[in-house]
Scaffold this active site. Structure first.
Site, PDB file in Angstrom:
ATOM      1  N   LEU A  69      10.035  -8.797   1.757  1.00 44.42           N
ATOM      2  CA  LEU A  69      10.843  -9.050   0.555  1.00 44.42           C
ATOM      3  C   LEU A  69      12.337  -9.029   0.848  1.00 44.42           C
ATOM      4  CD1 LEU A  69       8.867  -6.779  -1.964  1.00 44.42           C
ATOM      5  CD2 LEU A  69       8.873  -9.282  -1.895  1.00 44.42           C
ATOM      6  N   SER A  90       6.041  -4.807  -4.143  1.00 41.05           N
ATOM      7  CA  SER A  90       7.303  -4.140  -4.486  1.00 41.05           C
ATOM      8  C   SER A  90       7.221  -2.746  -3.875  1.00 41.05           C
ATOM      9  CB  SER A  90       7.430  -4.035  -6.014  1.00 41.05           C
ATOM     10  OG  SER A  90       8.764  -3.868  -6.407  1.00 41.05           O
ATOM     11  N   TYR A 162      12.473   4.479  -8.392  1.00 38.65           N
ATOM     12  CA  TYR A 162      11.367   3.522  -8.547  1.00 38.65           C
ATOM     13  C   TYR A 162      11.391   2.917  -9.956  1.00 38.65           C
ATOM     14  CZ  TYR A 162       6.760   1.645  -9.455  1.00 38.65           C
ATOM     15  OH  TYR A 162       5.739   0.806  -9.839  1.00 38.65           O
ATOM     16  N   LYS A 166      12.025  -1.148 -11.000  1.00 39.26           N
ATOM     17  CA  LYS A 166      11.131  -2.038 -11.742  1.00 39.26           C
ATOM     18  C   LYS A 166      11.859  -2.655 -12.930  1.00 39.26           C
ATOM     19  CE  LYS A 166       7.469  -2.739 -10.610  1.00 39.26           C
ATOM     20  NZ  LYS A 166       7.069  -3.737  -9.564  1.00 39.26           N
ATOM     21  N   PRO A 191       1.865  -2.678 -16.121  1.00 39.48           N
ATOM     22  CA  PRO A 191       0.800  -1.669 -16.141  1.00 39.48           C
ATOM     23  C   PRO A 191       1.364  -0.252 -16.229  1.00 39.48           C
ATOM     24  CG  PRO A 191       0.729  -3.041 -14.127  1.00 39.48           C
ATOM     25  CD  PRO A 191       2.063  -3.241 -14.771  1.00 39.48           C
TER      26      PRO A 191
HETATM   27  P1  NAP Z   1       1.126  -0.223  -2.934  1.00 39.16           P
HETATM   28  O1  NAP Z   1      -0.285  -0.013  -2.554  1.00 39.16           O
HETATM   29  O2  NAP Z   1       2.172   0.652  -2.347  1.00 39.16           O
HETATM   30  O3  NAP Z   1       1.493  -1.734  -2.706  1.00 39.16           O
HETATM   31  C1  NAP Z   1       2.809  -2.180  -2.582  1.00 39.16           C
HETATM   32  C2  NAP Z   1       2.781  -3.487  -1.832  1.00 39.16           C
HETATM   33  O4  NAP Z   1       4.125  -3.966  -1.713  1.00 39.16           O
HETATM   34  C3  NAP Z   1       2.235  -3.343  -0.415  1.00 39.16           C
HETATM   35  O5  NAP Z   1       1.490  -4.491  -0.104  1.00 39.16           O
HETATM   36  C4  NAP Z   1       3.502  -3.275   0.422  1.00 39.16           C
HETATM   37  O6  NAP Z   1       3.337  -3.717   1.765  1.00 39.16           O
HETATM   38  C5  NAP Z   1       4.368  -4.257  -0.343  1.00 39.16           C
HETATM   39  N1  NAP Z   1       5.778  -4.085  -0.008  1.00 39.16           N
HETATM   40  C6  NAP Z   1       6.561  -3.007  -0.192  1.00 39.16           C
HETATM   41  N2  NAP Z   1       7.790  -3.233   0.303  1.00 39.16           N
HETATM   42  C7  NAP Z   1       7.786  -4.492   0.817  1.00 39.16           C
HETATM   43  C8  NAP Z   1       8.733  -5.318   1.484  1.00 39.16           C
HETATM   44  N3  NAP Z   1       9.973  -4.903   1.726  1.00 39.16           N
HETATM   45  N4  NAP Z   1       8.352  -6.552   1.862  1.00 39.16           N
HETATM   46  C9  NAP Z   1       7.090  -7.000   1.643  1.00 39.16           C
HETATM   47  N5  NAP Z   1       6.145  -6.276   1.031  1.00 39.16           N
HETATM   48  C10 NAP Z   1       6.487  -5.036   0.619  1.00 39.16           C
HETATM   49  O7  NAP Z   1       1.290  -0.046  -4.522  1.00 39.16           O
HETATM   50  P2  NAP Z   1       0.484  -0.716  -5.721  1.00 39.16           P
HETATM   51  O8  NAP Z   1       0.115   0.359  -6.637  1.00 39.16           O
HETATM   52  O9  NAP Z   1      -0.547  -1.636  -5.240  1.00 39.16           O
HETATM   53  O10 NAP Z   1       1.669  -1.556  -6.403  1.00 39.16           O
HETATM   54  C11 NAP Z   1       1.572  -2.948  -6.583  1.00 39.16           C
HETATM   55  C12 NAP Z   1       2.501  -3.350  -7.708  1.00 39.16           C
HETATM   56  O11 NAP Z   1       2.077  -2.726  -8.913  1.00 39.16           O
HETATM   57  C13 NAP Z   1       3.956  -2.955  -7.497  1.00 39.16           C
HETATM   58  O12 NAP Z   1       4.767  -3.999  -7.993  1.00 39.16           O
HETATM   59  C14 NAP Z   1       4.084  -1.716  -8.349  1.00 39.16           C
HETATM   60  O13 NAP Z   1       5.422  -1.488  -8.744  1.00 39.16           O
HETATM   61  C15 NAP Z   1       3.204  -2.097  -9.510  1.00 39.16           C
HETATM   62  N6  NAP Z   1       2.710  -0.986 -10.316  1.00 39.16           N
HETATM   63  C16 NAP Z   1       1.933  -0.015  -9.726  1.00 39.16           C
HETATM   64  C17 NAP Z   1       1.455   1.037 -10.529  1.00 39.16           C
HETATM   65  C18 NAP Z   1       0.566   2.104  -9.950  1.00 39.16           C
HETATM   66  O14 NAP Z   1       0.318   3.112 -10.639  1.00 39.16           O
HETATM   67  N7  NAP Z   1       0.060   1.974  -8.736  1.00 39.16           N
HETATM   68  C19 NAP Z   1       1.776   1.071 -11.905  1.00 39.16           C
HETATM   69  C20 NAP Z   1       2.560   0.052 -12.445  1.00 39.16           C
HETATM   70  C21 NAP Z   1       3.011  -0.975 -11.645  1.00 39.16           C
HETATM   71  P3  NAP Z   1       2.975  -2.687   2.962  1.00 39.16           P
HETATM   72  O15 NAP Z   1       1.475  -2.534   2.896  1.00 39.16           O
HETATM   73  O16 NAP Z   1       3.447  -3.394   4.169  1.00 39.16           O
HETATM   74  O17 NAP Z   1       3.709  -1.416   2.678  1.00 39.16           O
END
Ligand code: NAP
Length: 332
Positions: A69, A90, A162, A166, A191
């Site tokens: 990113l 993200s 964080y 967002k 979410p």
């Molecule tokens: P996650 O497992 O930490 O996934 C984050 C993803 O973003 C991973 O694939 C990570 O890649 C990638 N990423 C982070 N920094 C990056 C960079 N500089 N360049 C390219 N890729 C990058 O978390 P998740 O829960 O699945 O989150 C996915 C989305 O849902 C995010 O947008 C998060 O804000 C949103 N969200 C999550 C929650 C929750 O409770 N989990 C709630 C609301 C919204 P790597 O594997 O290489 O680190």
């Protein structure tokens, strides 16, 4: 498998992540051709293994592209030929960095990179994964029900990096669309805390902390808050619905299952439904009349026909998966 999906290519950013992987899985199950970006191609085998666990056995419709990113490289290649983009990636670190820009810059600039590339490649619609973090952190939750009308103001004092990232990234995405989005469409999913089992067991640190901490007795007191949850399977499902539904264009959708829970409520649920875990759970006290955050996910139910699972099913399936028991894939 839907035949109509066969000719359609979708990019998922962050296929290595908890939600990204589930989106890739559901798109492949639906018959789409899928491209996914990952930061390092070294993660490819791990992802394929997880998808295999999830029931995918043919990978001819899945392509991996290395993209970060924070860099321009490969984003044009990633979006090329795609009708839709699910921008899920993200930074979501377990611990706040000393410099908030470590999270804010990739979140904001990454979204803009993806949107610009998608617009230039003629993508029809981008679905951006935002968060309740961009909705519910700038006003008192007392006597209030949060909806898609609400916004977190990034200048709210004490806002954690964080949450700020967002709100800033989503705002930047809408501003971009107004200014220079052209014919491309944007839909945003917001979410609450995502829980639930995923193939390969790549759980977020906070989820493991809460549930494992409860089950092994490390959590001795009920923390003074309740939280809202949504199942990762339903969160991927709402992304897929938002991707194609005509009325989703230009809209935000809060994604949450009904009601909120405290850690005490989870302890009661586990004692009732999973006796084998009861012995280790500390003797917790219920919450009093502390802060309960109320929100409404009615819009997604009405417009998209989205039907998330009950939170109790999500929690028990997650606990089963974390303790190595095959999660029972309850349907609503
Ligand atoms: P996650 O497992 O930490 O996934 C984050 C993803 O973003 C991973 O694939 C990570 O890649 C990638 N990423 C982070 N920094 C990056 C960079 N500089 N360049 C390219 N890729 C990058 O978390 P998740 O829960 O699945 O989150 C996915 C989305 O849902 C995010 O947008 C998060 O804000 C949103 N969200 C999550 C929650 C929750 O409770 N989990 C709630 C609301 C919204 P790597 O594997 O290489 O680190």
């Amino acid at each position: 498998m839907k035949n109509s999906a066969n000719a359609t290519t979708v990019l998922v950013t962050g296929g290595s992540g908890y939600l990204g992987l589930q989106c890739v899985l559901q798109l492949l199950q639906e018959g789409y051709t899928v491209k996914t970006t990952i930061r390092s191609l070294a993660k490819k085998e791990e992802i394929i293994h997880a998808l295999t666990t999830g029931g995918i056995h043919h990978f001819d419709k899945l392509t991996f592209i290395e993209a970060d990113l924070t860099k321009d490289d490969n984003w044009m290649e990633a979006v090329s030929g795609c009708t839709y983009v699910l921008h899920v990636a993200s930074p979501f670190p377990a611990v706040d960095p000393a410099d908030e820009n470590e999270i804010i810059v990739p979140a904001r600039d990454g979204s803009l990179r993806v949107l610009k590339a998608a617009r230039d490649a003629g993508v029809k619609r981008v679905v951006l994964t935002s968060s309740f973090a961009a909705i519910g952190y700038s006003r008192s939750p007392e006597n209030y029900t949060f909806t898609e009308q609400d916004w977190t103001d990034p200048s709210t004092p004490g806002l954690r990096p964080y949450l700020k990232s967002k709100a800033i990234a989503e705002k930047a995405a809408w501003d971009f669309m107004k200014r220079e989005g052209g014919d491309m469409e944007l839909t945003v999913i917001n979410p609450v805390g995502i829980f639930g089992p995923v193939p390969g067991g790549n759980y977020s640190a906070s989820m493991e902390f809460v549930l494992k901490g409860l089950l092994n007795g490390d959590i001795k007191e009920t923390p003074n808050f309740t939280f809202n949850i949504v199942d990762v399977r339903d969160t991927a499902d709402i992304h897929l619905r938002a991707m194609t539904h005509p009325e989703a264009k230009g809209e935000r959708f809060l994604a949450a299952s009904e009601g909120s829970v405290s850690v005490y409520d989870i302890a009661v649920l586990v004692r009732r439904e999973r006796l084998q875990h009861a012995a280790n759970i500390a003797d917790l006290k219920p919450l009093g009349a502390e802060v309960y955050v109320h929100l409404s996910a009615e819009k997604a139910r009405k417009v998209l026909g989205w039907k998330p699972r009950a939170k109790e099913i999500t929690l028990l399936d997650t606990i089963d998966a974390l303790s190595g028991v095959e999660g029972r894939d309850h349907k609503r």
